[in-house]
Design a protein around this motif. Structure first.
Motif, PDB file in Angstrom:
ATOM      1  N   PRO A   6     -54.238  34.699 -24.515  1.00 53.41           N
ATOM      2  CA  PRO A   6     -53.800  35.582 -23.434  1.00 53.41           C
ATOM      3  C   PRO A   6     -54.430  35.173 -22.102  1.00 53.41           C
ATOM      4  CG  PRO A   6     -55.442  36.673 -24.800  1.00 53.41           C
ATOM      5  CD  PRO A   6     -55.121  35.381 -25.475  1.00 53.41           C
ATOM      6  N   ASN A   7     -53.953  35.762 -21.013  1.00 53.67           N
ATOM      7  CA  ASN A   7     -54.547  35.496 -19.706  1.00 53.67           C
ATOM      8  C   ASN A   7     -56.031  35.845 -19.734  1.00 53.67           C
ATOM      9  OD1 ASN A   7     -52.063  34.720 -18.657  1.00 53.67           O
ATOM     10  ND2 ASN A   7     -51.552  36.782 -17.988  1.00 53.67           N
ATOM     11  N   GLY A   8     -56.864  34.963 -19.170  1.00 54.84           N
ATOM     12  CA  GLY A   8     -58.297  35.205 -19.174  1.00 54.84           C
ATOM     13  C   GLY A   8     -59.014  34.680 -20.394  1.00 54.84           C
ATOM     14  N   SER A   9     -58.302  33.899 -21.226  1.00 58.30           N
ATOM     15  CA  SER A   9     -58.925  33.406 -22.464  1.00 58.30           C
ATOM     16  C   SER A   9     -59.674  32.089 -22.269  1.00 58.30           C
ATOM     17  CB  SER A   9     -57.867  33.237 -23.561  1.00 58.30           C
ATOM     18  OG  SER A   9     -56.869  32.315 -23.160  1.00 58.30           O
ATOM     19  N   GLY A  10     -59.544  31.472 -21.071  1.00 53.87           N
ATOM     20  CA  GLY A  10     -60.267  30.238 -20.797  1.00 53.87           C
ATOM     21  C   GLY A  10     -59.423  28.985 -20.844  1.00 53.87           C
TER      22      GLY A  10
END
Length: 302
Positions: free
Chosen positions: A38-42
């Motif tokens: 997901p968004n923000g997972s790196g």
């Protein structure tokens, strides 16, 4: 098989935020790898580090078995990690001529790459007249001009309509079929399942899974069940060694298998235990179900 990129215990912190935590995986030549999360997972941070646009905090990475420097290795890499950025009043062909000058590539490559992405007939059209999908395809052509050994794409279908998404995915498959290794970051399970041979699943910067896509979804599947005595069914399943997880939603019981089991054998077993099924469907797990299980298990551990 030759290693294109090896990442060892990579960590990247932005102040108190850890964007990537102790990440390790290897990309082998000739495969299509997806970094899924997901968004923000790196995902984007990881790509930024290996492309030398983001400084790592700790750990290391090396290209092509470490035989050449990162600077020289990146000459063999094609990458799109931001929105396509070309001159709006210049044609697609003219924009690619500028890229050729920067990369030291012969102009003869331009039409060849435009043909791959389906833009040869629009080569003299101004960039500002291109749709979002066409702009993305021109960016892919640009990244291919130096005949890279690996093509890196960050969310390649983001914001596109269904037709644009289909076109980009077909182009990726076409490029991979010719032997180019591909690494793409995506939050779309469907994209990874349709395009990639291998997947690295990330959540909050940590690796949850790394391996082949077909192995990830080649589980033993699950049964969807309804019966006359749900409580007795659930109790029986929880005590059975062939099931790893039992999920109950209203009157539907989902039982995940740890080993192969035929539906008729299972139905007979339950009947002998006095449980009459009114609904029995056996399914294989999709990548989405596997992904949700992975992230759910991770959540439970935090």
């Amino acid at each position: 098989m030759e290693s294109i990129l090896t990442i060892n215990n990579l960590t990247k912190k932005f102040g108190y935020l850890t964007a990537v935590k102790d990440l390790s995986f290897t990309i082998k030549k000739g495969n299509v790898y997806g970094i899924l999360g997901p968004n923000g997972s790196g995902k984007s941070t990881t790509l930024g580090v290996v492309l030398n646009v983001v400084n790592k905090t700790s750990g290391d990475f090396h290209w092509f078995d470490g035989k050449i420097s990162t600077h020289d290795a990146l000459k063999k890499v094609g990458a799109i990690i931001e929105r396509p950025n070309f001159y709006p009043y210049m044609s697609g062909y003219q924009n690619l001529k500028l890229v050729c000058k920067i990369k030291g590539v012969n102009y003869s490559k331009i039409e060849e790459k435009l043909k791959i992405v389906g833009l040869l007939e629009r080569k003299d059209s101004k960039f500002k007249t291109f749709s979002l999908g066409m702009k993305q395809r021109l960016a892919i052509a640009s990244a291919l001009l130096n005949d890279p050994e690996i093509l890196i794409l960050d969310e390649p279908t983001n914001g596109l309509d269904p037709q644009g998404i289909h076109q980009i995915r077909e182009i990726i498959k076409q490029i991979a079929a010719k032997g180019t290794t591909i690494l793409l970051a995506s939050h779309l399970l469907d994209e990874v399942e349709k395009v990639c041979t291998h997947v690295v699943v990330l959540r909050k910067g940590k690796k949850l899974y790394s391996g082949r896509v077909d192995e990830m979804i080649s589980s033993n599947g699950f049964f969807e069940l309804k019966c006359n005595n749900q409580e007795a069914l659930v109790t029986l399943l929880e005590r059975h060694n062939s099931f790893s997880k039992i999920k109950v939603e209203n009157d539907l019981v989902t039982a995940f298998l740890t080993e192969p089991m035929r539906s008729d054998d299972f139905n007979k077993y339950l009947f002998e235990k006095g449980i009459i099924l009114t609904h029995l469907i056996q399914r294989k797990e999709s990548l989405e179900e596997q992904f949700l299980q992975l992230t759910d298990n991770q959540t439970n551990q935090i």
